[in-house]
Write a protein that holds these residues in place. Structure first.
Motif, short mmCIF file in Angstrom:
data_model
loop_
_atom_site.label_atom_id
_atom_site.label_comp_id
_atom_site.label_asym_id
_atom_site.label_seq_id
_atom_site.Cartn_x
_atom_site.Cartn_y
_atom_site.Cartn_z
N SER A 65 -5.55 -4.99 -3.14
CA SER A 65 -6.49 -5.73 -2.32
C SER A 65 -6.87 -4.86 -1.13
O SER A 65 -6.07 -4.62 -0.24
CB SER A 65 -5.87 -7.04 -1.83
OG SER A 65 -6.79 -7.66 -0.96
N TYR A 78 -6.74 -6.04 2.71
CA TYR A 78 -5.48 -6.21 3.44
C TYR A 78 -4.70 -4.90 3.49
O TYR A 78 -4.59 -4.20 2.48
CB TYR A 78 -4.58 -7.26 2.77
CG TYR A 78 -4.98 -8.69 3.03
CD1 TYR A 78 -4.47 -9.38 4.12
CD2 TYR A 78 -5.89 -9.33 2.20
CE1 TYR A 78 -4.83 -10.69 4.36
CE2 TYR A 78 -6.26 -10.65 2.44
CZ TYR A 78 -5.73 -11.33 3.52
OH TYR A 78 -6.10 -12.62 3.76
N ALA A 79 -4.15 -4.58 4.67
CA ALA A 79 -3.14 -3.54 4.78
C ALA A 79 -1.80 -4.23 4.54
O ALA A 79 -1.51 -5.25 5.16
CB ALA A 79 -3.17 -2.92 6.16
N VAL A 80 -1.01 -3.70 3.60
CA VAL A 80 0.30 -4.27 3.30
C VAL A 80 1.35 -3.17 3.40
O VAL A 80 1.27 -2.17 2.68
CB VAL A 80 0.33 -4.89 1.87
CG1 VAL A 80 1.68 -5.57 1.62
CG2 VAL A 80 -0.79 -5.90 1.70
N ASP A 135 0.83 -1.20 0.00
CA ASP A 135 0.00 0.00 0.00
C ASP A 135 0.87 1.26 0.00
O ASP A 135 2.03 1.23 0.41
CB ASP A 135 -0.95 -0.03 1.20
CG ASP A 135 -2.00 -1.12 1.03
OD1 ASP A 135 -2.55 -1.25 -0.07
OD2 ASP A 135 -2.25 -1.87 2.01
N ASN A 190 -4.80 2.76 0.91
CA ASN A 190 -5.03 1.33 0.70
C ASN A 190 -5.29 1.08 -0.78
O ASN A 190 -6.18 1.69 -1.37
CB ASN A 190 -6.23 0.89 1.54
CG ASN A 190 -6.37 -0.62 1.61
OD1 ASN A 190 -5.46 -1.36 1.22
ND2 ASN A 190 -7.50 -1.08 2.12
N ILE A 191 -4.50 0.21 -1.40
CA ILE A 191 -4.68 -0.06 -2.84
C ILE A 191 -4.79 -1.56 -3.07
O ILE A 191 -4.62 -2.36 -2.15
CB ILE A 191 -3.50 0.50 -3.68
CG1 ILE A 191 -2.18 -0.14 -3.25
CG2 ILE A 191 -3.45 2.01 -3.58
CD1 ILE A 191 -1.06 0.03 -4.27
#
Ligand SMILES: [Ca+2]
Length: 186
Positions: free
Chosen positions: A129, A132-134, A34, A126-127
């Protein structure tokens, strides 16, 4: 071994299992890393304080959704999550957002001694997906994943959700109204 010491050994085993709370997860499941936007050191971890600061980061007017506790349930929402190492990386971690799909999120940490400023509040877009936070720890300046206390979720400004059928129906009503008023005037 008597029953008491057997219970102790079992307790130790459970404790060890619980302490290794980081598991590898495939990148295909969690999506891209993200977008890290900004970091700072806020005076407290109140969601209102976090939102007011986030609103000043050029991303529009954000709206607080909820908070997810890390390591223990959040005191208000009761939500709790676990960061998982993303497969094939050594400092990218993913957090399942408990069914929420926020446009933005803020990661709150303890002290980050290895980075100038000791920032403890990290805002992300947030991008990919959205479930999920990545995050890439070294990109943002977070010492280690264990320092994250909670994650705050925000809705973006442009997300007034009107479904396609609903907006088409509204357009239809508007056109019908226009037609009716024209007929009355004639
Ligand atoms: Ca994401």
């Amino acid at each position: 071994m008597n029953l008491k010491s057997f219970a102790k050994v079992c307790g130790l085993a459970v404790g060890l299992a619980a302490s290794t709370s980081v598991w590898a997860i495939p990148a295909a499941t969690v999506g891209d890393v993200d977008n890290f936007i900004a970091s700072t050191l806020l005076p407290n971890s109140d969601p209102v304080t976090q939102e007011n600061w986030a609103d000043l980061q050029g991303v529009g007017d954000l709206t607080f959704i909820t908070r997810i506790g890390i390591g223990e349930p959040d005191e208000d929402s009761g939500l709790e999550g676990t960061w998982e190492l993303v497969d094939g990386t050594d400092d990218v971690y993913a957090l399942f957002l408990e069914g929420y799909t926020p446009e933005y999120f803020l990661v709150k940490t303890g002290k980050n001694n290895n980075y100038p400023g000791d920032f403890r509040d990290f805002l992300y877009e947030n991008i990919d997906s959205l479930g999920y936070a990545v995050i890439d720890l070294s990109e943002a300046g977070i010492d280690n994943i264990g320092k994250i206390s909670h994650v705050t979720l925000f809705k973006g400004e442009g997300t007034v959700t009107v479904s396609e059928p609903a907006s088409l129906a509204l357009l239809g009503i508007a056109l019908a109204g226009l037609g009716a008023s024209r007929r009355r005037r004639q």
